[in-house]
Design a protein around this motif. Structure first.
Motif, short mmCIF file in Angstrom:
data_model
loop_
_atom_site.label_atom_id
_atom_site.label_comp_id
_atom_site.label_asym_id
_atom_site.label_seq_id
_atom_site.Cartn_x
_atom_site.Cartn_y
_atom_site.Cartn_z
N PRO A 1 1.03 -1.38 0.05
CA PRO A 1 0.21 -0.18 -0.32
C PRO A 1 0.62 0.74 0.16
O PRO A 1 0.34 2.43 -0.29
CB PRO A 1 -0.77 -0.08 0.71
N ASP A 2 1.75 1.26 0.56
CA ASP A 2 2.77 1.94 0.36
C ASP A 2 3.70 2.51 -1.32
O ASP A 2 4.64 2.89 -1.22
CB ASP A 2 4.02 2.23 1.54
N GLU A 3 3.17 1.68 -2.03
CA GLU A 3 4.12 1.81 -3.41
C GLU A 3 2.99 2.12 -4.47
O GLU A 3 1.98 1.31 -4.70
CB GLU A 3 4.48 0.85 -3.68
N ILE A 4 2.84 3.11 -5.29
CA ILE A 4 1.79 2.85 -6.26
C ILE A 4 2.83 2.98 -7.97
O ILE A 4 4.01 3.04 -8.09
CB ILE A 4 1.51 4.45 -6.50
N VAL A 5 2.24 3.20 -9.21
CA VAL A 5 1.99 2.81 -9.98
C VAL A 5 1.03 3.36 -10.91
O VAL A 5 -0.20 3.72 -10.63
CB VAL A 5 2.02 1.81 -10.99
N LEU A 6 2.40 4.64 -11.73
CA LEU A 6 1.61 5.71 -12.42
C LEU A 6 1.54 4.99 -13.70
O LEU A 6 1.99 4.50 -14.28
CB LEU A 6 2.16 6.96 -12.57
#
Length: 281
Positions: A231-236
């Motif tokens: 949950p502390d990682e995202i992808v655009l």
């Protein structure tokens, strides 16, 4: 959950797009039961199941991809909003922080989030208004549908000027509550996609019509994922870019997939995606 033994690649089956055999324009109708809210879909095209698709795990190699080069980019970010159970709270709390995050990460001057979807891998509830991972290679918006989004969501008097400038549609995707070992997201390197692989598909709702892009199989496609995203990682994910001169990635085929390396004790995937109009001066 063990992350040190992360495989460098996994091999799986992906469902590609196969156009209608009669030459008719592809479409998918979204039908919602007015009493139960259950959704069903009617479409005139079929899936094309392809096995032995190799997907590279970018854990430790995140810097090898970027929005303008490959069409997607991973970042570390801890959200202040963590519940993700109430749509109005998501709009009031998660939208504003996501607007500022997208601006910071892209250099955009204006960001307008127009919708979000929470997905849970709960097969027994998937037809009861619970969105599951999409097991189909696709691109969220075609070019005409992207321009239509500007007309639909932005003030009428501002649209002409906004369409003169660079704009994008970007999907901000994040696991919620726990790491997404189960049914993760695979992303295709834009540089490996031939324009002939991509086919417009009408997306028909009761009140309007949009357009997505189906993706036909090409053995040259280069698939990537980030195993065990937290949950502390995202992808655009870039769904559209108005710059179409070959200098930047324009879109990103993507799909949920069954990862054969998923640990037995993995919790079913939960994630949220925001779709945003992203403008540059």
């Amino acid at each position: 959950m063990p992350g040190l033994t992360s495989p460098t690649t996994v091999t799986t089956t992906l469902s590609y797009f196969s156009p209608p055999v009669d030459g008719e324009k592809p479409y998918q109708k979204v039908i919602t039961d007015p009493e139960t809210g259950d959704r069903s879909f009617k479409r005139n095209w079929s899936g094309d199941e392809r096995s032995n698709i190799v997907i590279e795990n970018l854990r430790g190699k995140e810097e090898t991809v970027s929005l303008d080069k490959t069409g997607f980019q991973f970042f570390q970010h801890t959200s202040n909003h963590t519940s993700f159970v109430n749509d109005e709270e998501i709009k009031a709390e998660y939208y504003p922080e996501s607007v500022e995050l997208i601006k910071k990460l892209t250099g955009a001057t204006r960001v307008e989030i127009f919708d979000h979807t929470i997905r849970k891998h709960l097969p027994e509830l998937q037809q009861k208004s619970v969105n599951g991972p999409v097991p189909q290679v696709h691109i969220d918006q075609s070019a005409p549908a992207s321009i239509a989004r500007v007309h639909r969501h932005m003030p009428v008097d501002e649209v002409p000027k906004l369409l003169e400038q660079r704009f994008q549609i970007i999907n901000l995707w994040r696991p919620i509550h726990h790491a997404a070992y189960d049914w993760p997201l695979a992303l295709c390197d834009y540089r490996s996609v031939d324009p002939v692989d991509v086919v417009p598909v009408a997306l028909i709702f009761p009140d309007r019509e949009g357009e997505t892009l189906g993706v036909k199989y090409n053995p040259n496609h280069k698939w990537k994922y980030l195993r065990g995203m937290t949950p502390d990682e995202i992808v655009l994910i870039k769904c559209f870019d108005s710059i179409q001169d070959g200098s930047v990635a324009v879109y990103t085929p993507h799909t949920g997939f069954k990862d054969p390396s998923t640990p037995e004790e993995a919790i079913p995937r939960e994630s949220i995606e925001l779709r945003a109009l992203v403008f540059y001066d």
